[in-house]
Design a protein around this motif. Structure first.
Motif, PDB file in Angstrom:
ATOM      1  N   TYR A 137       3.529  71.748  22.064  1.00 20.31           N
ATOM      2  CA  TYR A 137       4.371  70.781  22.768  1.00 20.31           C
ATOM      3  C   TYR A 137       5.821  70.919  22.297  1.00 20.31           C
ATOM      4  CZ  TYR A 137      -0.144  68.622  23.793  1.00 20.31           C
ATOM      5  OH  TYR A 137      -1.422  68.389  24.204  1.00 20.31           O
ATOM      6  N   ALA A 180       4.954  68.369  27.327  1.00 16.62           N
ATOM      7  CA  ALA A 180       4.837  69.796  27.619  1.00 16.62           C
ATOM      8  C   ALA A 180       6.196  70.480  27.512  1.00 16.62           C
ATOM      9  CB  ALA A 180       4.247  69.992  29.013  1.00 16.62           C
ATOM     10  N   LYS A 181       6.159  71.747  27.104  1.00 20.02           N
ATOM     11  CA  LYS A 181       7.409  72.493  26.914  1.00 20.02           C
ATOM     12  C   LYS A 181       8.130  72.743  28.230  1.00 20.02           C
ATOM     13  CE  LYS A 181       5.367  75.768  24.559  1.00 20.02           C
ATOM     14  NZ  LYS A 181       5.154  77.009  23.769  1.00 20.02           N
ATOM     15  N   SER A 182       7.418  72.681  29.335  1.00 18.10           N
ATOM     16  CA  SER A 182       8.048  72.886  30.638  1.00 18.10           C
ATOM     17  C   SER A 182       8.674  71.625  31.211  1.00 18.10           C
ATOM     18  CB  SER A 182       7.001  73.426  31.628  1.00 18.10           C
ATOM     19  OG  SER A 182       5.923  72.508  31.772  1.00 18.10           O
ATOM     20  N   THR A 183       8.522  70.492  30.529  1.00 15.50           N
ATOM     21  CA  THR A 183       9.076  69.228  31.032  1.00 15.50           C
ATOM     22  C   THR A 183      10.593  69.263  31.012  1.00 15.50           C
ATOM     23  OG1 THR A 183       7.148  68.070  30.153  1.00 15.50           O
ATOM     24  CG2 THR A 183       9.035  66.728  30.773  1.00 15.50           C
ATOM     25  N   ASP A 184      11.205  68.777  32.079  1.00 16.79           N
ATOM     26  CA  ASP A 184      12.659  68.814  32.229  1.00 16.79           C
ATOM     27  C   ASP A 184      13.292  67.650  31.471  1.00 16.79           C
ATOM     28  OD1 ASP A 184      15.255  69.259  32.997  1.00 16.79           O
ATOM     29  OD2 ASP A 184      14.995  68.523  35.049  1.00 16.79           O
ATOM     30  N   ARG A 225      11.849  73.857  21.781  1.00 18.57           N
ATOM     31  CA  ARG A 225      10.679  74.443  22.439  1.00 18.57           C
ATOM     32  C   ARG A 225      10.301  75.736  21.726  1.00 18.57           C
ATOM     33  NH1 ARG A 225      13.855  72.236  26.576  1.00 18.57           N
ATOM     34  NH2 ARG A 225      12.746  70.727  27.919  1.00 18.57           N
ATOM     35  N   ASP A 274       7.827  78.675  20.533  1.00 18.55           N
ATOM     36  CA  ASP A 274       6.666  79.358  21.105  1.00 18.55           C
ATOM     37  C   ASP A 274       5.409  79.150  20.271  1.00 18.55           C
ATOM     38  OD1 ASP A 274       8.250  80.299  23.131  1.00 18.55           O
ATOM     39  OD2 ASP A 274       8.703  82.207  22.124  1.00 18.55           O
TER      40      ASP A 274
END
Length: 320
Positions: free
Chosen positions: A246, A206-210, A240, A242
């Motif tokens: 992913y 996921a794009k929000s994964t750190d 990342r 848009d």
């Protein structure tokens, strides 16, 4: 007289025959596996024979090395040995402290496993498959799925075993996947090969994964194939976009896959026995009295110690 031009087998017949043979080989693929292993064992002496020129060349290069080169190498090796000895001393202290803490917490201990050094005999010539052949086989106890590492990190896993040799699929192969985690924050993912020997990728993250560039990826231990904690790769880029579902995460394997000569075969299930330190035997025995777990015993002792002054003061008030 024989005719000058003789008509041979038609192209349509050749195509039909080729298709039939291909289908027959696909159907009998599983049944041909024992035959393939037998042929591999029979051809093992030829692989050793083909490796002889390389061994002779290496021996000649070492024999004709100049004295100055040997002196420089010896100095560099001595420096590396001193650095590694200092690191080993610190790691040994950390290991002992880690074992003591795990024993106090009742956690499972990571034990040392059996290891064997193997030499690379052959490198795959197929541009679409990335594997190497080692000089150890079933006689040494090598098995399919066995993890293989080098001095820097994970190399891959064994996919085929014969009597005297074994074939290792490298982590950069497009069909290889390995569970990893980020040491910085314990984020877990799957690292897949890309076919490029210097690059692997983390898919479906996921794009929000750190995850950021520079993060170290190590084996997570999931899947019961690779032991936990072995370095795999380092993240080199994170994109990342848009327009994508992913994140695109690329990493570089730590193992020198393009120039490996010696590797380490690991048997995770064959571990050395762990001995509890002498100063912890008494603590463990007291904590195990009446079937009470060690952590609960320590907690109850701490609770009793904290409540002791309050109980004494209450009794004094009653006496008054």
């Amino acid at each position: 007289m024989k005719p000058i031009f003789v008509r041979g087998v038609s192209n349509q017949f050749r195509l039909t025959l080729a298709i039939l043979l291909s289908v027959a080989l696909l159907v009998a693929n599983d049944r041909l596996e024992p035959i393939r292993q037998s042929l591999s064992s029979v051809l093992s002496p030829l692989q050793y024979l083909a490796n002889v020129p390389g061994v002779i060349l290496d021996w000649s290069a070492e024999a004709f090395a100049t004295r100055n080169m040997l002196e420089v190498q010896n100095k560099e090796l001595l420096r590396q040995q001193l650095v590694m000895s200092e690191r080993l001393q610190r790691f040994e202290h950390v290991r002992q402290e880690n074992e003591r803490l795990r024993a106090l917490l009742g956690s499972p201990v990571h034990m040392d496993s059996r290891k064997v050094v193997a030499e690379v005999m052959e490198v795959a010539s197929d541009p679409f498959r990335q594997f190497v052949v080692l000089n150890h086989g079933s006689q040494t106890g090598v098995y399919v799925g066995q993890p293989v590492v080098d001095a820097q990190g994970v190399v891959g896993q064994v996919i085929e075993v014969s009597e005297f040799t074994s074939r290792v699929l490298m982590v950069s192969d497009s069909t290889h996947g390995i569970p990893v985690r980020v040491t910085r924050n314990d984020v877990r993912a799957i690292a897949n090969g890309t076919g490029d020997i210097d690059q692997i990728e983390l898919r479906h993250v996921a794009k929000s994964t750190d995850i950021i560039a520079g993060d170290l990826l190590v084996t997570s231990g999931l899947g019961n194939r690779f032991p936990e904690g072995y370095p795999v790769a380092r993240v080199i880029s994170v994109s990342r976009d848009d327009g994508q579902s992913y994140a695109v995460i690329n990493a570089q394997p730590l193992a020198a896959l393009d120039r490996i000569r010696y590797v380490l075969l690991i048997w995770p299930d064959e571990t050395k026995p762990f001995t509890l330190p002498a100063d912890l035997i008494g603590v463990s025995a007291e904590a195990s009295v009446n079937g009470v777990p060690q952590a609960q015993a320590e907690q109850s002792q701490a609770t009793q110690g904290n409540n002791a002054p309050a109980t004494q003061s209450n009794s004094n008030e009653v006496n008054r």
